[in-house]
Scaffold this motif. Structure first.
Motif, PDB file in Angstrom:
ATOM      1  N   GLY A 270      38.076  35.368  41.688  1.00 43.25           N
ATOM      2  CA  GLY A 270      38.733  35.692  41.778  1.00 43.25           C
ATOM      3  C   GLY A 270      37.918  36.989  41.775  1.00 43.25           C
ATOM      4  O   GLY A 270      38.460  38.051  42.564  1.00 43.25           O
ATOM      5  N   ARG A 271      37.860  37.638  40.107  1.00 43.03           N
ATOM      6  CA  ARG A 271      36.783  38.254  39.658  1.00 43.03           C
ATOM      7  C   ARG A 271      35.373  38.657  40.123  1.00 43.03           C
ATOM      8  O   ARG A 271      34.669  39.378  39.954  1.00 43.03           O
ATOM      9  CB  ARG A 271      36.991  38.072  38.463  1.00 43.03           C
TER      10      ARG A 271
ATOM     11  N   TRP B 130      39.672  29.424  40.302  1.00 40.73           N
ATOM     12  CA  TRP B 130      39.977  29.934  41.639  1.00 40.73           C
ATOM     13  C   TRP B 130      40.101  31.768  40.884  1.00 40.73           C
ATOM     14  O   TRP B 130      39.932  32.401  41.280  1.00 40.73           O
ATOM     15  CB  TRP B 130      41.461  29.608  42.017  1.00 40.73           C
ATOM     16  N   PRO B 131      40.695  31.813  39.380  1.00 40.78           N
ATOM     17  CA  PRO B 131      40.661  32.742  39.361  1.00 40.78           C
ATOM     18  C   PRO B 131      40.166  33.825  38.450  1.00 40.78           C
ATOM     19  O   PRO B 131      39.887  35.449  38.906  1.00 40.78           O
ATOM     20  CB  PRO B 131      41.905  32.691  37.508  1.00 40.78           C
ATOM     21  N   VAL B 132      38.536  32.407  38.105  1.00 38.19           N
ATOM     22  CA  VAL B 132      37.755  33.191  37.448  1.00 38.19           C
ATOM     23  C   VAL B 132      36.843  33.432  39.074  1.00 38.19           C
ATOM     24  O   VAL B 132      36.417  35.058  38.983  1.00 38.19           O
ATOM     25  CB  VAL B 132      36.865  32.760  36.662  1.00 38.19           C
TER      26      VAL B 132
ATOM     27  N   ARG C 166      43.145  25.048  40.020  1.00 38.96           N
ATOM     28  CA  ARG C 166      44.051  25.944  40.164  1.00 38.96           C
ATOM     29  C   ARG C 166      44.154  27.414  38.854  1.00 38.96           C
ATOM     30  O   ARG C 166      44.924  28.443  38.877  1.00 38.96           O
ATOM     31  CB  ARG C 166      45.346  26.133  39.937  1.00 38.96           C
ATOM     32  N   GLN C 167      43.925  27.141  37.950  1.00 41.42           N
ATOM     33  CA  GLN C 167      44.363  27.819  36.524  1.00 41.42           C
ATOM     34  C   GLN C 167      43.313  28.417  35.541  1.00 41.42           C
ATOM     35  O   GLN C 167      42.938  29.289  35.276  1.00 41.42           O
ATOM     36  CB  GLN C 167      44.713  27.106  35.063  1.00 41.42           C
ATOM     37  N   HIS C 168      42.276  27.255  35.868  1.00 38.21           N
ATOM     38  CA  HIS C 168      40.031  28.380  35.514  1.00 38.21           C
ATOM     39  C   HIS C 168      39.379  28.635  36.749  1.00 38.21           C
ATOM     40  O   HIS C 168      39.344  30.006  36.889  1.00 38.21           O
ATOM     41  CB  HIS C 168      40.018  27.147  34.734  1.00 38.21           C
TER      42      HIS C 168
ATOM     43  N   SER D 136      40.422  35.647  50.840  1.00 36.72           N
ATOM     44  CA  SER D 136      39.645  35.605  49.181  1.00 36.72           C
ATOM     45  C   SER D 136      38.454  37.225  49.555  1.00 36.72           C
ATOM     46  O   SER D 136      38.509  37.673  50.827  1.00 36.72           O
ATOM     47  CB  SER D 136      38.631  34.639  49.745  1.00 36.72           C
TER      48      SER D 136
END
Length: 443
Positions: free
Chosen positions: A102-103, A98-100, A94-96, A161
């Motif tokens: 997303g980019r 998924w955010p990456v 959730r902190q690493h 997504s």
């Protein structure tokens, strides 16, 4: 005197390990291949008399095995190898991750990651994988273009997504990909709802109906951690497997991945319903997710397969490493040195994986009528000498760098360690470019 049969290929090996019959090793045997199919398995002397091959490959100190089946992968994530190591699952995700994602997530990321993964898998003797990621249309096209066998998951998750913005769009796009690859010789599909904690009852009910109608598997992360199970009990009053059973998902189409938290009753249910379990020992160890009771499942009659999971949590696609870890871990968990022996482990990495994907009639063992998905493994390096038991050596002492040659559908994909259809320098350059891009966004 009978006229020798013309065949495309004759592979002569010091040892042939057919997987069926269980635990058997055939010494000085040859495999005849024609039209991409295995047509005979014979002692080498008999094969030379019976066959007139257009190509002959002599493997003097090799074991010829069925191509390994990696039954759970997220192969585009090969481009995230080593990005966020040494973290608990949910923090990592959730902190690493998924955010990456997303980019960077998009068709180019999926294509380049899958290509890199194919190269790594081929060099490690893997000829088939069970893919689970976004943009399955791109992944499937990439596998097909490379001549690699794959079951490609059709992703479903309750949040938007880059692949789809709503539940209905996930289903619409899933069905379109299924239709595009229906009947393909190398590419199959499976519904891939992410996990019970990210997919609703309504979506699971629709998955069950469509999986029945289309006769495709359901590829699902399930009982991966104790936290997942406890959270599900708090929110629904049910353990995740119990909820899946009520929704009609627990049957012989279910590919249940991880399964580290199981009661004896749940193991019995899986055996009764024909569920296949994919054991991913190295990913589970690295994320401290728990221990799949592999030997209990095997003794109950549950079909077991092995998977590496994605490179972001393993960090490789090494099925030889996975076999060794699975065998050793099973012994420790069971408290029994005889648990998950070498032959059972090799079975899980080959025929068990094929059965999981509904492909046991086509791949997973070396037998006439099956497709020629094969891997040759050198057993003469000093690291695998002396040699007493071939199957034990393959599981406990062999490294993936000893894979010399690989065929898929009778087509040679790796020849004396060299990739025949992929440009290693180009793959390396793309991987480095992605590293720079991901690093620039703070990954």
């Amino acid at each position: 005197m009978s006229v020798p049969r013309e065949v495309d290929l004759l592979i002569e090996a010091r040892w042939v390990v057919p997987v069926e019959p269980h635990g058997v090793v055939l010494e000085d045997h040859a495999v005849a291949v024609d039209g991409g199919s295995i047509v005979a398995v014979l002692p080498t002397a008999e094969a030379r008399a019976a066959c007139a091959p257009r190509e002959r490959v002599a493997l003097g100190e090799h074991a010829l095995i069925p191509g390994l089946v990696n039954a759970h992968t997220h192969n585009p994530m090969t481009l995230l190898r080593g990005l966020a190591d040494d973290l608990p699952l949910m923090v990592w995700l959730r902190q690493h991750i998924w955010p990456v994602e997303g980019r960077v997530l998009g068709p180019e990321f999926v294509r380049d990651g899958v290509e890199l993964a194919i190269a790594e898998m081929l060099r490690g003797g893997t000829t088939c994988c069970n893919e689970n990621y976004f943009f399955p249309d791109v992944a499937a096209a990439t596998y097909r273009r490379a001549g690699f066998r794959a079951t490609v998951g059709l992703p479903l998750i309750e949040f938007p997504s880059a692949w789809a913005k709503s539940r209905d769009e996930y289903f619409e796009r899933a069905l379109a990909v299924h239709d595009d690859f229906r009947g393909d010789a190398l590419i199959g599909t499976a519904f891939a709802p992410h996990a019970p904690y990210t997919v609703s009852d309504q979506a699971f009910e629709r998955v069950r109906m469509l999986a029945d109608q289309l006769d495709v598997p359901v590829h699902l992360h399930l009982h991966e951690t104790a936290h997942e199970v406890e959270e599900a009990k708090r929110e629904t009053g049910l353990r995740p497997l119990q909820r899946m059973q009520q929704l009609g998902i627990v049957n012989d189409r279910l590919i249940a991945v991880h399964m580290t938290q199981l009661t004896d009753a749940e193991i019995a249910l899986c055996a009764e319903e024909g569920v296949s379990v994919v054991h991913c020992p190295e990913s589970n160890l690295k994320l401290a997710s728990g221990f799949c009771p592999a030997e209990k499942l095997r003794r109950a009659g549950v079909n077991l397969a092995l998977g590496t999971d994605g490179c972001a949590s393993n960090n490789d696609l090494d099925m030889f490493g996975e076999m060794r870890t699975a065998a050793l871990l099973a012994k420790g968990v069971a408290g029994d040195a005889s648990a998950f022996d070498a032959a059972a482990t090799l079975h899980a990495a080959t025929l068990g994986g094929a059965r999981t994907l509904g492909l046991a009639d086509r791949i997973g063992s070396i037998a006439p009528g099956k497709r020629a998905d094969l891997a040759a493994v050198r057993l003469d390096p000093l690291e695998t000498q002396p040699l007493y038991h071939v199957v034990s050596q393959l599981v406990y002492a062999t490294g993936r760098q000893q894979v010399s040659d690989v065929w898929i559908d009778g087509r040679r994909q790796l020849a004396d360690r060299a990739l025949t259809g992929l440009d290693a320098d180009a793959l390396r350059a793309k991987a480095r470019a992605w590293r720079e891009r991901v690093a620039a966004i703070g990954g």
